[in-house]
Write a protein that holds these residues in place. Sequence first.
Motif, PDB file in Angstrom:
ATOM      1  N   TRP A 174      23.829  28.400 -15.988  1.00 11.84           N
ATOM      2  CA  TRP A 174      23.890  28.404 -14.534  1.00 11.84           C
ATOM      3  C   TRP A 174      24.931  29.423 -14.103  1.00 11.84           C
ATOM      4  CZ3 TRP A 174      21.133  26.777 -10.501  1.00 11.84           C
ATOM      5  CH2 TRP A 174      21.736  26.792  -9.235  1.00 11.84           C
ATOM      6  N   ARG A 175      24.502  30.451 -13.388  1.00 10.64           N
ATOM      7  CA  ARG A 175      25.426  31.489 -12.932  1.00 10.64           C
ATOM      8  C   ARG A 175      25.833  31.166 -11.497  1.00 10.64           C
ATOM      9  NH1 ARG A 175      25.783  37.295 -11.413  1.00 10.64           N
ATOM     10  NH2 ARG A 175      27.797  37.867 -12.306  1.00 10.64           N
ATOM     11  N   VAL A 176      27.089  30.736 -11.347  1.00  9.24           N
ATOM     12  CA  VAL A 176      27.584  30.280 -10.052  1.00  9.24           C
ATOM     13  C   VAL A 176      27.495  31.381  -9.013  1.00  9.24           C
ATOM     14  CG1 VAL A 176      29.623  29.448  -8.825  1.00  9.24           C
ATOM     15  CG2 VAL A 176      29.066  28.518 -11.080  1.00  9.24           C
ATOM     16  N   ALA A 177      27.810  32.616  -9.397  1.00  8.99           N
ATOM     17  CA  ALA A 177      27.837  33.732  -8.448  1.00  8.99           C
ATOM     18  C   ALA A 177      26.479  33.954  -7.790  1.00  8.99           C
ATOM     19  CB  ALA A 177      28.292  35.008  -9.147  1.00  8.99           C
ATOM     20  N   GLU A 178      25.411  33.615  -8.475  1.00  2.00           N
ATOM     21  CA  GLU A 178      24.055  33.797  -7.944  1.00  2.00           C
ATOM     22  C   GLU A 178      23.396  32.493  -7.529  1.00  2.00           C
ATOM     23  OE1 GLU A 178      21.344  36.702  -9.941  1.00  2.00           O
ATOM     24  OE2 GLU A 178      22.795  36.498 -11.557  1.00  2.00           O
ATOM     25  N   GLN A 179      24.017  31.368  -7.898  1.00  2.00           N
ATOM     26  CA  GLN A 179      23.359  30.069  -7.723  1.00  2.00           C
ATOM     27  C   GLN A 179      21.958  30.113  -8.324  1.00  2.00           C
ATOM     28  OE1 GLN A 179      24.746  26.965  -6.008  1.00  2.00           O
ATOM     29  NE2 GLN A 179      26.352  28.174  -6.976  1.00  2.00           N
ATOM     30  N   ALA A 180      21.926  30.570  -9.585  1.00  6.70           N
ATOM     31  CA  ALA A 180      20.651  30.742 -10.274  1.00  6.70           C
ATOM     32  C   ALA A 180      20.755  30.240 -11.706  1.00  6.70           C
ATOM     33  CB  ALA A 180      20.234  32.209 -10.274  1.00  6.70           C
ATOM     34  N   LEU A 181      19.623  29.748 -12.208  1.00  5.76           N
ATOM     35  CA  LEU A 181      19.535  29.288 -13.582  1.00  5.76           C
ATOM     36  C   LEU A 181      18.850  30.363 -14.421  1.00  5.76           C
ATOM     37  CD1 LEU A 181      19.876  26.847 -15.585  1.00  5.76           C
ATOM     38  CD2 LEU A 181      17.487  26.294 -15.055  1.00  5.76           C
ATOM     39  N   TYR A 182      19.483  30.717 -15.521  1.00  5.05           N
ATOM     40  CA  TYR A 182      18.907  31.636 -16.501  1.00  5.05           C
ATOM     41  C   TYR A 182      18.608  30.863 -17.786  1.00  5.05           C
ATOM     42  CZ  TYR A 182      20.398  35.797 -13.831  1.00  5.05           C
ATOM     43  OH  TYR A 182      20.567  36.776 -12.875  1.00  5.05           O
ATOM     44  N   TRP A 183      17.614  31.314 -18.529  1.00  3.67           N
ATOM     45  CA  TRP A 183      17.365  30.812 -19.866  1.00  3.67           C
ATOM     46  C   TRP A 183      16.557  31.862 -20.629  1.00  3.67           C
ATOM     47  CZ3 TRP A 183      14.732  29.113 -15.593  1.00  3.67           C
ATOM     48  CH2 TRP A 183      13.339  29.144 -15.614  1.00  3.67           C
ATOM     49  N   VAL A 184      16.308  31.607 -21.908  1.00  5.18           N
ATOM     50  CA  VAL A 184      15.547  32.555 -22.723  1.00  5.18           C
ATOM     51  C   VAL A 184      14.346  31.858 -23.340  1.00  5.18           C
ATOM     52  CG1 VAL A 184      17.655  33.842 -23.275  1.00  5.18           C
ATOM     53  CG2 VAL A 184      16.779  32.165 -24.918  1.00  5.18           C
ATOM     54  N   ASP A 185      13.345  32.667 -23.689  1.00 13.48           N
ATOM     55  CA  ASP A 185      12.222  32.227 -24.516  1.00 13.48           C
ATOM     56  C   ASP A 185      12.286  33.101 -25.762  1.00 13.48           C
ATOM     57  OD1 ASP A 185       9.870  31.539 -25.760  1.00 13.48           O
ATOM     58  OD2 ASP A 185       8.598  31.781 -23.991  1.00 13.48           O
ATOM     59  N   ILE A 186      12.747  32.536 -26.860  1.00  7.76           N
ATOM     60  CA  ILE A 186      13.092  33.340 -28.036  1.00  7.76           C
ATOM     61  C   ILE A 186      11.907  34.145 -28.575  1.00  7.76           C
ATOM     62  CG2 ILE A 186      13.967  33.289 -30.411  1.00  7.76           C
ATOM     63  CD1 ILE A 186      15.707  30.924 -29.647  1.00  7.76           C
ATOM     64  N   LEU A 190      17.046  28.630  -7.523  1.00  6.50           N
ATOM     65  CA  LEU A 190      16.557  27.298  -7.218  1.00  6.50           C
ATOM     66  C   LEU A 190      16.226  27.109  -5.744  1.00  6.50           C
ATOM     67  CD1 LEU A 190      16.504  25.745  -9.845  1.00  6.50           C
ATOM     68  CD2 LEU A 190      18.094  24.116  -8.861  1.00  6.50           C
ATOM     69  N   GLU A 191      17.049  27.657  -4.865  1.00  9.17           N
ATOM     70  CA  GLU A 191      16.853  27.394  -3.441  1.00  9.17           C
ATOM     71  C   GLU A 191      15.604  28.068  -2.894  1.00  9.17           C
ATOM     72  OE1 GLU A 191      20.348  28.235  -1.208  1.00  9.17           O
ATOM     73  OE2 GLU A 191      21.494  26.592  -2.093  1.00  9.17           O
ATOM     74  N   THR A 192      15.235  29.214  -3.433  1.00  6.55           N
ATOM     75  CA  THR A 192      14.064  29.933  -2.932  1.00  6.55           C
ATOM     76  C   THR A 192      12.848  29.784  -3.835  1.00  6.55           C
ATOM     77  OG1 THR A 192      14.640  31.984  -4.106  1.00  6.55           O
ATOM     78  CG2 THR A 192      15.597  31.664  -1.906  1.00  6.55           C
ATOM     79  N   GLY A 193      13.070  29.348  -5.080  1.00  4.41           N
ATOM     80  CA  GLY A 193      11.968  29.252  -6.029  1.00  4.41           C
ATOM     81  C   GLY A 193      11.566  30.584  -6.628  1.00  4.41           C
ATOM     82  N   GLU A 194      12.355  31.639  -6.374  1.00  6.90           N
ATOM     83  CA  GLU A 194      12.042  32.966  -6.917  1.00  6.90           C
ATOM     84  C   GLU A 194      12.304  32.995  -8.422  1.00  6.90           C
ATOM     85  OE1 GLU A 194      13.778  37.537  -6.802  1.00  6.90           O
ATOM     86  OE2 GLU A 194      14.669  35.974  -5.541  1.00  6.90           O
ATOM     87  N   ARG A 195      11.299  33.408  -9.171  1.00  4.96           N
ATOM     88  CA  ARG A 195      11.387  33.469 -10.636  1.00  4.96           C
ATOM     89  C   ARG A 195      11.234  34.908 -11.092  1.00  4.96           C
ATOM     90  NH1 ARG A 195       8.328  33.092 -15.456  1.00  4.96           N
ATOM     91  NH2 ARG A 195       9.027  31.466 -16.912  1.00  4.96           N
TER      92      ARG A 195
END
Length: 320
Positions: free
Chosen positions: A31-43, A53-58
């Motif tokens: 969770w990157r606080v500066a962006e209020q966004a969740l990051y993850w990887v698909d190996i 999260l707030e806009t649903g933009e992926r």
Amino acid sequence: MSAAGNPRVERVERVLAAGEAPAGVGESPVWRVAEQALYWVDIPAHKIVRLRLETGERSEWLLPEKVACIAFDRHGTVLAGCESGLFAVTLGEDSAHLSPRAAQPGEPVKVTGRKLAAPVFPFPDMRFNDGRCDRQGRFWAGTMVQDMAAANAAGALYRFDGDGVLSAPVVDGLITQNGLGWSPDGTTMYLSDSHPLRKQIWAFDYDVETGEPRNRRVFADLNHYVGRPDGAAVDADGCYWICANDAGALLRFTPQGKLDRQIAVPAIKPAMCAFGGRDLDTLFVTSIRPAAGASEHDGHVFAVRPGVTGLPEPEFAGQL
């Protein structure tokens, strides 16, 4: 429910905005606080994914090789543990970061990284696995032989400091390194080996000045609990949350190593968890899709509000 059987039931929800296509191996939520966004990887897909999260933009970025773990510096550059080493990766959606063939809407943006360092892998077909920054901003990541069936204990844990120096192996003899985490004051380090022949979580005394772990001891032996110990997070109370892979559960251990919470997850192979949300009161969980017998939920991202808060994920202290 709690381990003691108290009638506390947490609602675990699938994060629908994370996408309909499941990840092969969803890992390293940050969770990157500066962006209020969740990051993850698909190996296996070589992807880094972001969800606002707030806009649903992926958004998705495609790397040339498998990416297993990520952290950020204060400028938003990604420090990524991949197959051949550690890389600095700049993410972006403008034309400077697109492939020669412009990406179409919904397609991942192709990016390449700048190699920062690499260990001498003692065997072929190895890669980095679990990694994150300590409270002082040093990046830690471990390696593994990708063929888990080989049960090859050639994996090791490395430290990459703010000066750009990769250490020699700090902990060696690991089969499937996982479970990195630090206590809120940074003086205890946690590490697991999730291989079926190990299933151990260790604690170390951690010197915050030098970045040296000492006094390794068993914190929790998951041979006595459910699942295998995969990725982890530490909450603001100092309790250690571990994904119980193959058991569809989250386990919380107190700083004394006592199991006090167990939460069921719809996916059989939860992989790693991270606190996020505006108040850091949501625990996000990535998962792995098994090769056979997968359910509709396997490989997706989940969210639970466990009634406790987490801590901001530390940023890398150096300049990438």
